[in-house]
Design a protein around this motif. Structure first.
Motif, PDB file in Angstrom:
ATOM      1  N   LYS A  26       0.951  -1.308   0.034  1.00  0.00           N
ATOM      2  CA  LYS A  26       0.203  -0.122  -0.087  1.00  0.00           C
ATOM      3  C   LYS A  26       0.897   1.187  -0.016  1.00  0.00           C
ATOM      4  O   LYS A  26       0.648   2.329  -0.658  1.00  0.00           O
ATOM      5  N   ALA A  27       1.748   1.381   1.036  1.00  0.00           N
ATOM      6  CA  ALA A  27       2.687   2.376   0.831  1.00  0.00           C
ATOM      7  C   ALA A  27       3.586   2.474  -0.576  1.00  0.00           C
ATOM      8  O   ALA A  27       3.539   3.793  -0.974  1.00  0.00           O
ATOM      9  N   TYR A  33       1.788   6.959  -6.616  1.00  0.00           N
ATOM     10  CA  TYR A  33       0.788   7.825  -7.098  1.00  0.00           C
ATOM     11  C   TYR A  33       1.311   9.149  -6.769  1.00  0.00           C
ATOM     12  O   TYR A  33       1.077  10.255  -7.665  1.00  0.00           O
ATOM     13  N   ALA A  34       2.142   9.427  -5.962  1.00  0.00           N
ATOM     14  CA  ALA A  34       2.890  10.507  -5.617  1.00  0.00           C
ATOM     15  C   ALA A  34       3.656  11.001  -6.575  1.00  0.00           C
ATOM     16  O   ALA A  34       3.926  12.335  -6.985  1.00  0.00           O
ATOM     17  N   GLN A  35       4.187   9.972  -7.407  1.00  0.00           N
ATOM     18  CA  GLN A  35       5.053  10.522  -8.388  1.00  0.00           C
ATOM     19  C   GLN A  35       4.414  10.428 -10.059  1.00  0.00           C
ATOM     20  O   GLN A  35       4.997  10.849 -10.852  1.00  0.00           O
ATOM     21  N   SER A  36       3.010  10.391  -9.909  1.00  0.00           N
ATOM     22  CA  SER A  36       2.595  10.162 -11.407  1.00  0.00           C
ATOM     23  C   SER A  36       1.807  11.379 -11.856  1.00  0.00           C
ATOM     24  O   SER A  36       1.913  12.639 -10.891  1.00  0.00           O
ATOM     25  N   GLU A  37       1.749  11.685 -12.877  1.00  0.00           N
ATOM     26  CA  GLU A  37       1.520  12.778 -13.712  1.00  0.00           C
ATOM     27  C   GLU A  37       0.049  13.355 -13.192  1.00  0.00           C
ATOM     28  O   GLU A  37      -0.384  14.560 -13.089  1.00  0.00           O
ATOM     29  N   LYS A  38      -0.817  12.474 -12.871  1.00  0.00           N
ATOM     30  CA  LYS A  38      -2.153  12.799 -12.328  1.00  0.00           C
ATOM     31  C   LYS A  38      -2.251  12.915 -10.931  1.00  0.00           C
ATOM     32  O   LYS A  38      -3.563  13.252 -10.531  1.00  0.00           O
ATOM     33  N   MET A  39      -1.304  13.099 -10.209  1.00  0.00           N
ATOM     34  CA  MET A  39      -1.373  13.271  -8.785  1.00  0.00           C
ATOM     35  C   MET A  39      -2.055  14.705  -8.341  1.00  0.00           C
ATOM     36  O   MET A  39      -1.855  15.430  -8.858  1.00  0.00           O
ATOM     37  N   ASP A  40      -3.034  14.418  -7.533  1.00  0.00           N
ATOM     38  CA  ASP A  40      -3.760  15.599  -6.581  1.00  0.00           C
ATOM     39  C   ASP A  40      -2.978  15.653  -5.320  1.00  0.00           C
ATOM     40  O   ASP A  40      -3.084  14.589  -4.519  1.00  0.00           O
ATOM     41  N   GLU A  41      -2.717  16.845  -5.038  1.00  0.00           N
ATOM     42  CA  GLU A  41      -2.371  17.082  -3.470  1.00  0.00           C
ATOM     43  C   GLU A  41      -3.156  16.513  -2.603  1.00  0.00           C
ATOM     44  O   GLU A  41      -2.560  16.099  -1.382  1.00  0.00           O
ATOM     45  N   GLU A  42      -4.509  16.926  -2.502  1.00  0.00           N
ATOM     46  CA  GLU A  42      -5.374  16.714  -1.567  1.00  0.00           C
ATOM     47  C   GLU A  42      -5.798  15.120  -1.397  1.00  0.00           C
ATOM     48  O   GLU A  42      -5.759  14.543  -0.302  1.00  0.00           O
ATOM     49  N   GLU A  43      -5.644  14.521  -2.637  1.00  0.00           N
ATOM     50  CA  GLU A  43      -5.803  13.011  -2.722  1.00  0.00           C
ATOM     51  C   GLU A  43      -4.497  12.337  -2.069  1.00  0.00           C
ATOM     52  O   GLU A  43      -4.937  11.294  -1.326  1.00  0.00           O
ATOM     53  N   LEU A  44      -3.574  13.016  -2.318  1.00  0.00           N
ATOM     54  CA  LEU A  44      -2.213  12.067  -2.014  1.00  0.00           C
ATOM     55  C   LEU A  44      -2.203  12.382  -0.344  1.00  0.00           C
ATOM     56  O   LEU A  44      -1.838  11.530   0.471  1.00  0.00           O
ATOM     57  N   PHE A  45      -2.665  13.401   0.010  1.00  0.00           N
ATOM     58  CA  PHE A  45      -2.482  13.865   1.633  1.00  0.00           C
ATOM     59  C   PHE A  45      -3.578  12.879   2.171  1.00  0.00           C
ATOM     60  O   PHE A  45      -3.433  12.253   3.259  1.00  0.00           O
TER      61      PHE A  45
END
Length: 118
Positions: A26-27, A33-45
């Motif tokens: 999971k980590a 996901y953090a490195q992906s182009e579609k990363m959204d800061e709030e979703e990552l948080f």
């Protein structure tokens, strides 16, 4: 791993000595996901908060984590729990020490090279 949260005006320390291997996967997914182009800061948080709550076996809630973690050092806490505790990365202190060592090594090497060309 450990984390200190302020809950009801009181600092409470939570310790976790066992992390199931499934959290490693999971980590990895969260960091991918953090490195992906579609990363959204709030979703990552949110993904990181959920992972931390799960890693500590729900000893505290996502809301308690979000409201009880000091924002000033939250990045360091996230790194220590997810990066070091789950994924096995080097602690930040070791990275800094390694960086200093490598810098000194390069400086010494360049000094030796310049002295030998004289």
């Amino acid at each position: 791993m450990e984390i200190t949260l302020r809950i009801n005006g009181e600092d409470k320390k939570f310790v976790q000595e066992f992390v199931p291997l499934k959290l490693y996967r999971k980590a990895l997914e969260v960091e991918k996901y953090a490195q992906s182009e579609k990363m959204d800061e709030e979703e990552l948080f949110d993904k990181r908060l959920n992972l931390i709550v799960e890693a500590f076996e729900k000893q505290f809630t996502k809301d308690e984590l979000e409201n009880g973690l000091n924002a000033i050092k939250h990045q360091e806490v996230f790194y220590n729990i997810i990066g070091v505790g789950i994924l096995g990365y080097r602690p930040l202190e070791e990275q800094e020490d390694l960086g200093k060592y490598l810098k000194e090594l390069v400086e010494n090497e360049s000094q030796s090279t310049s002295e030998s060309t004289k």
